[in-house]
Design a protein around this motif. Structure first.
Motif: not given
Length: 153
Positions: A1-21
């Motif tokens: 579950m946490y791996t899927q959540l991490r991957e989703t968060a990373t993909e979402l960050a790339n779509v939403l903002w150009r600069e993110h952490t």
């Protein structure tokens, strides 16, 4: 579950903002910080399968985070574009009400906050109440009777 959540968060960050952490929270969720937009998004696991709690808030001066302004449970298998649309809507809702966080909104008919919770009066300086004086007088009376009884023996 946490791996899927991490991957989703990373993909979402790339779509939403150009600069993110993206980093992991203590509770097991993941936070996406967009310093350039002064906003954060949190993806936290829920009890259900393939679901996450998405919360959105502001980043204050100095880098501290304000409490979440809006939140929603989303399905992780919905796709990145659908999750991004949900996050954008939550971010827009949070930006629409800058002066009032979610937790402070009135919910009951009396506008007093959450149901079943009494409003507290401001605390005054402590004074000895009438009941306390009655207890003190009774204890003093019992001590006086005991002293008188032992003195007359």
């Amino acid at each position: 579950m946490y791996t899927q959540l991490r991957e989703t968060a990373t993909e979402l960050a790339n779509v939403l903002w150009r600069e993110h952490t993206v980093y992991r929270e203590r509770g097991g969720g993941f936070v996406i910080r967009g310093e350039h937009v002064q906003r954060w998004i949190s993806l936290a696991p829920t009890g259900g399968r393939n679901e996450a709690l998405v919360r959105v808030g502001r980043i204050l001066e100095g880098g501290t985070t304000a409490p979440a302004r809006s939140e929603q449970i989303v399905r992780l298998d919905a796709g990145t574009s659908e999750l991004a649309a949900t996050c954008r809507r939550l971010l827009a809702d949070a930006a629409a009400e800058p002066s009032r966080p979610v937790r402070a909104q009135a919910t009951g008919p009396d506008r007093g906050g959450s149901k079943g919770r009494k409003r507290r009066r401001p605390r005054r300086a402590r004074h000895t109440s009438f009941t306390s004086w009655v207890v003190i007088v009774c204890v003093a009376g019992v001590v006086a009777v005991f002293a008188y009884a032992s003195a007359t023996r």
